[in-house]
Design a protein around this motif. Structure first.
Motif, mmCIF file in Angstrom:
data_model
loop_
_atom_site.group_PDB
_atom_site.id
_atom_site.type_symbol
_atom_site.label_atom_id
_atom_site.label_comp_id
_atom_site.label_asym_id
_atom_site.label_seq_id
_atom_site.Cartn_x
_atom_site.Cartn_y
_atom_site.Cartn_z
ATOM 1 N N THR A 54 0.843 -1.190 0.000
ATOM 2 C CA THR A 54 0.000 0.000 0.000
ATOM 3 C C THR A 54 0.882 1.245 0.000
ATOM 4 N N ALA A 57 1.985 1.854 -3.552
ATOM 5 C CA ALA A 57 0.916 2.459 -4.348
ATOM 6 C C ALA A 57 0.796 3.946 -4.018
ATOM 7 N N ALA A 58 0.915 4.287 -2.739
ATOM 8 C CA ALA A 58 0.839 5.695 -2.339
ATOM 9 C C ALA A 58 1.997 6.494 -2.930
ATOM 10 N N ARG A 59 3.180 5.903 -2.986
ATOM 11 C CA ARG A 59 4.334 6.597 -3.590
ATOM 12 C C ARG A 59 4.105 6.852 -5.067
ATOM 13 N N HIS A 60 3.487 5.902 -5.755
ATOM 14 C CA HIS A 60 3.195 6.093 -7.180
ATOM 15 C C HIS A 60 2.207 7.241 -7.376
ATOM 16 N N VAL A 61 1.181 7.299 -6.541
ATOM 17 C CA VAL A 61 0.197 8.382 -6.641
ATOM 18 C C VAL A 61 0.870 9.722 -6.358
ATOM 19 N N LEU A 62 1.700 9.785 -5.330
ATOM 20 C CA LEU A 62 2.409 11.017 -4.997
ATOM 21 C C LEU A 62 3.327 11.443 -6.139
ATOM 22 N N THR A 64 3.071 10.772 -9.319
ATOM 23 C CA THR A 64 2.264 11.260 -10.435
ATOM 24 C C THR A 64 1.748 12.666 -10.159
ATOM 25 N N SER A 65 1.324 12.917 -8.929
ATOM 26 C CA SER A 65 0.838 14.248 -8.557
ATOM 27 C C SER A 65 1.947 15.292 -8.670
#
Length: 80
Positions: A54, A57-62, A64-65
């Protein structure tokens, strides 16, 4: 070179090949990341390693942002 009878056959072949390549690269073996001990000194839980999917996944979202926000800049320093 391969000759396909129809565009649907060619597309199906491309999708099948792409899926096989992608899944062979992505699927990790269960014990592949098992030898990374918990490094947080104050941790008192029962886990024996620090693997967190998890968190990945959070690092990928960050990431991308941050890329999206960086792309909106004009190259000048922020006055604030």
């Amino acid at each position: 070179m391969y000759r396909f009878k129809s565009m649907k056959t060619a597309l199906a072949a491309i999708i099948t090949a792409s899926t096989r390549i992608a899944t062979s690269c992505v699927v990790a073996k269960p014990n592949m990341y098992a030898n990374f001990p918990v490094t947080e000194k104050t941790y008192k839980g029962s886990k024996t390693n620090s693997i967190s999917y998890t968190g990945q996944a959070a690092r990928h979202v960050l990431h991308t942002s941050l890329k999206s926000l960086a792309g909106k800049g004009n190259g000048e320093p922020n006055p604030d």
